[in-house]
Design a protein around this motif. Structure first.
Motif, PDB file in Angstrom:
ATOM      1  N   ARG A 161      23.123  27.927 -38.398  1.00 42.14           N
ATOM      2  CA  ARG A 161      22.664  29.306 -37.860  1.00 42.14           C
ATOM      3  C   ARG A 161      23.815  30.654 -37.722  1.00 42.14           C
ATOM      4  O   ARG A 161      23.574  31.535 -37.792  1.00 42.14           O
ATOM      5  N   GLN A 305      16.610  30.481 -23.446  1.00 43.64           N
ATOM      6  CA  GLN A 305      16.677  29.160 -23.245  1.00 43.64           C
ATOM      7  C   GLN A 305      18.666  28.320 -23.358  1.00 43.64           C
ATOM      8  O   GLN A 305      19.190  27.915 -22.607  1.00 43.64           O
ATOM      9  N   ASN A 306      18.770  28.914 -24.878  1.00 44.91           N
ATOM     10  CA  ASN A 306      20.306  28.941 -24.952  1.00 44.91           C
ATOM     11  C   ASN A 306      21.458  29.963 -23.834  1.00 44.91           C
ATOM     12  O   ASN A 306      20.783  30.964 -24.221  1.00 44.91           O
ATOM     13  N   THR A 365      24.377  23.440 -24.509  1.00 39.72           N
ATOM     14  CA  THR A 365      23.392  24.146 -25.162  1.00 39.72           C
ATOM     15  C   THR A 365      22.825  25.170 -25.048  1.00 39.72           C
ATOM     16  O   THR A 365      22.631  26.318 -24.979  1.00 39.72           O
ATOM     17  N   THR A 366      21.605  24.686 -24.219  1.00 38.55           N
ATOM     18  CA  THR A 366      21.052  25.131 -23.744  1.00 38.55           C
ATOM     19  C   THR A 366      21.093  24.853 -22.137  1.00 38.55           C
ATOM     20  O   THR A 366      21.244  24.234 -21.010  1.00 38.55           O
ATOM     21  N   ASN A 368      18.299  23.709 -20.425  1.00 39.20           N
ATOM     22  CA  ASN A 368      17.945  22.740 -19.769  1.00 39.20           C
ATOM     23  C   ASN A 368      19.272  21.015 -19.230  1.00 39.20           C
ATOM     24  O   ASN A 368      18.703  20.287 -18.994  1.00 39.20           O
ATOM     25  N   ASP A 369      19.876  21.652 -20.856  1.00 39.06           N
ATOM     26  CA  ASP A 369      20.789  20.532 -20.740  1.00 39.06           C
ATOM     27  C   ASP A 369      21.711  21.066 -19.542  1.00 39.06           C
ATOM     28  O   ASP A 369      22.213  19.275 -19.244  1.00 39.06           O
ATOM     29  N   ARG A 443      17.726  20.646  -9.664  1.00 36.11           N
ATOM     30  CA  ARG A 443      17.421  19.602 -10.393  1.00 36.11           C
ATOM     31  C   ARG A 443      18.683  19.026 -10.668  1.00 36.11           C
ATOM     32  O   ARG A 443      19.969  18.565 -11.015  1.00 36.11           O
TER      33      ARG A 443
ATOM     34  N   GLU B 123      15.393  23.374 -30.010  1.00 32.37           N
ATOM     35  CA  GLU B 123      16.440  23.769 -29.425  1.00 32.37           C
ATOM     36  C   GLU B 123      15.627  23.884 -27.941  1.00 32.37           C
ATOM     37  O   GLU B 123      16.167  23.135 -26.695  1.00 32.37           O
ATOM     38  N   ASP B 124      14.579  24.676 -27.992  1.00 32.03           N
ATOM     39  CA  ASP B 124      13.832  25.783 -27.151  1.00 32.03           C
ATOM     40  C   ASP B 124      13.409  24.888 -26.033  1.00 32.03           C
ATOM     41  O   ASP B 124      12.894  24.779 -24.660  1.00 32.03           O
ATOM     42  N   ARG B 126      13.158  21.010 -26.345  1.00 25.75           N
ATOM     43  CA  ARG B 126      14.215  20.493 -25.919  1.00 25.75           C
ATOM     44  C   ARG B 126      14.273  19.993 -24.652  1.00 25.75           C
ATOM     45  O   ARG B 126      14.448  20.580 -23.960  1.00 25.75           O
ATOM     46  N   LEU B 127      14.321  19.080 -23.754  1.00 21.19           N
ATOM     47  CA  LEU B 127      14.223  18.838 -22.700  1.00 21.19           C
ATOM     48  C   LEU B 127      16.337  17.505 -22.249  1.00 21.19           C
ATOM     49  O   LEU B 127      15.777  16.616 -22.894  1.00 21.19           O
TER      50      LEU B 127
END
Lengths: 495, 127
Positions: A161, A305-306, A365-366, A368-369, A443, B123-124, B126-127
């Protein structure tokens, strides 16, 4: 204009410009890095020297290319607002190169690294050139040097991308730059000069013509594209999200700031002796776009998210604050806009460096990571939080200094709703920063969590230098405020 | 009337080219066509600058016997620089399109956006 020519002005551009082909000739990553590193710190040394000279003697520094007098030859001129911009570009450049070595080794294919440094040198050279040139067409050339090299830098990202983001940026950036030369061409038709100081004295005589009105429109829209002013920001989130970490750090802290500087030059120097905000309906347009940026881009940041894209949307919102300061069009408002150029560079530089370190240590990268990352990488996450507090504008951070300057400027100009909106939009920053903090500290880490790779000192040090600077200049803003204030005063008087 | 329509022919042509090029950049989904549009857009500006410097009956700006009326060389020189910048931009854009074609297998904007959205979505979630 009979001042002694200052050779350091031209050296500031020439040194990195020459370093770029030398980096290509070496064909070796380590040698190219050493050369770029030496050049970047030398450039910082020159920039500091020039800024000291500017604050010591209240005058403009000049250099004439080839000894030709302005307006026939190309003239370089550096005043205080330019001085602040070269200080930002040079210090971020030096810190980024220190940070770059290890991060780049991990993120870019090894046989392309020496080319990466060549491009970074070109980009630095272009950005510095924009800030010191006194010629409207020369400014276009530097703008294209910096833009073309940043398209290449963005396309070096690992994710595919990155390529489409670079392509989109190229299309939009080229349209922006072409709009700018159309505007310059129209001004040349009416005035017969390209020298910025000369334009400033001749333009009032022809200010009532439609040609000049159209020229101003082209210049404003063209630079707004480069600046990523809402709604012309579409290229920015992708470009920042998928570029290599080092590139995001450098561009986020410098590129849009330098475009903002060009906008200031157009409104307050080229059109400085015409009251642009009275004569043309600029103020409502700029207010509308700046406020839309502050609210819509901040809201968009909340939904990302990113992590890099989230910070990119936040950058668009911050550009809104800077443009708001300019559009208030008083000395205080302009001071707020200019000081935020410096302050936001510190904040976003340190935050993107922290994100780059997380990508280095754990491949983050996100958002959540980032679960539990506050315990696994405490030093890095702490720097991110310091930056985040700055974005919100907590007292004792640079963000507070900027917001204070902007809010008091709005109050002085009796624009109460504006002051309220600035404070309200800061609450949105609380939300998007808190989202990250919550995931990072509250978390728990996933059960199969990897141990982070040790982040090298060469990456941690620049990150903490910027994070601590954002606290230092927040607690002790005299130096930066004085510089921004006298720069604004100088601009309001005309060149 | 004649002055406005015929006398300013070059400027009309420049504006027409500008709009055509701009429209192609916006409306075409094929990346190569977008680059073509961008080129037309830039050429329009070159025409605009060159027309600006031209004087009716003027010669090249040479110092010599009997040369009194000459065109302004500065806009012409400026446009040489702009042409060089344009060539660099086009070369870079084409290089990017080659790389995009290699990684995406397409140069149609619509398909690229779909692939990008799918990647963003992965990507969004994914956990």
């Amino acid at each position: 204009m009979t001042a002694e020519p200052n050779i350091f002005l031209i050296l500031l551009v020439i040194i990195p410009l020459m370093a770029a082909p030398i980096c290509v000739l070496t064909r070796n990553a380590n040698v190219a890095w050493s050369i770029s590193m030496a050049v970047a710190w030398a450039v910082l040394g020159i920039a500091i020297k020039l800024v000291m000279e500017l604050s010591a003697h209240d005058k403009v520094l000049y250099y004439r290319i080839g000894g030709w007098d302005a307006p026939w030859g190309i003239e370089y001129a550096l005043d205080k607002v330019g001085g602040l911009v070269i200080l930002v570009v040079a210090s971020i450049g030096a810190l980024t190169l220190t940070y770059a070595k290890r991060s780049v080794e991990k993120e870019i294919t090894s046989e392309r690294i020496y080319l990466f440094y060549a491009m970074l040198m070109l980009c630095i050279s272009g950005l510095l050139g924009i800030a010191i040139t006194g010629d409207a067409f020369n400014l276009f050339v530097f703008m294209e040097i910096s833009s073309l090299s940043s398209y290449v830098l963005i396309s070096l990202g690992k994710d595919k991308r990155a390529l489409t983001s670079a392509f989109n940026y190229l299309i939009m950036g080229t349209i922006g730059a072409t709009f700018y030369i159309i505007g310059v061409g129209m001004m040349y038709m009416m005035t017969g000069t390209l020298n910025i100081a000369d334009l400033s004295s001749i333009l009032p005589a022809v200010a009532d013509t439609r040609t000049i009105l159209v020229a101003l429109a082209f210049l404003t829209v063209g630079i707004s594209l480069k600046l990523a002013l809402f709604p012309l920001h579409m290229w920015l989130p992708g470009a920042y999200a998928f570029a290599p970490s080092v590139v995001t750090i450098f561009l986020a802290a410098t590129a849009t700031k330098v475009s903002l500087y060009v906008l200031i030059r157009i409104f307050f120097t080229m059109f400085g002796r015409i009251d642009v905000f009275e004569t043309f309906p600029l103020q409502p347009v700029l207010f509308g776009m700046a406020l839309a940026a502050m609210f819509i881009a901040s809201l968009a940041a909340i939904w990302q998210q990113n992590i890099k894209r989230m910070l990119a949307y936040s950058s668009i919102a911050q550009v809104g604050y800077m443009v708001l300061g300019i559009a208030i069009a008083t000395e205080a408002g302009l001071t707020g806009g200019i000081i935020h150029i410096f302050n936001h560079a510190l904040i976003k530089g340190s935050m993107f460096m922290a994100v780059g370190a997380m990508a280095f240590g754990l491949g983050v990268t996100t958002i959540n990571d980032m679960a539990g990352i506050g315990r696994r990488m405490p030093l890095v996450m702490a720097a991110f939080v310091v930056g985040g507090l700055g974005l919100i504008g907590i007292p004792l951070t640079v963000g507070f200094v900027s917001k204070w300057a902007l809010v008091s400027a709005a109050l002085d100009a009796e624009m109460w709703p504006l002051a309220a909106l600035i404070l309200l939009s800061s609450l949105l920053a609380v939300i998007y920063v808190w989202r990250v903090v919550e995931v990072a500290y509250m978390r728990p880490s996933p059960e199969n969590a990897k141990q982070p790779v040790q982040v090298p000192f060469s990456m941690l040090a620049p990150m903490w230098v910027l994070a601590l600077a954002s606290v230092w200049f927040g607690a002790n803003a005299t130096f930066t405020m004085d510089l921004a204030h006298s720069a604004a005063g100088h601009l309001m008087e005309g060149f | 009337m004649f002055e406005i329509h015929a006398g300013l022919f070059n400027y009309w042509a420049a504006i027409a080219l500008m709009m055509v090029g701009f429209y192609i950049v916006i409306a075409q989904g094929n990346l190569i066509k977008k680059i073509v549009g961008l080129n037309i857009f830039q050429v329009a500006v070159f025409v605009f600058y060159i027309s600006m410097g031209k004087i009716d009956g003027g010669t090249a700006p040479i110092l010599g016997e009997g040369i009194k009326v000459y065109s302004n060389p500065l806009p012409h020189v400026l446009i040489l620089t702009a042409i060089v910048v344009g060539v660099a931009t086009t070369a870079l854009a084409l290089a990017l399109v080659v790389r995009i074609n290699r990684s995406y297998g397409t140069i149609e904007e619509r398909e690229i956006i779909e692939i990008n959205h799918a990647a963003d979505h992965d990507e969004d979630t994914r956990l």
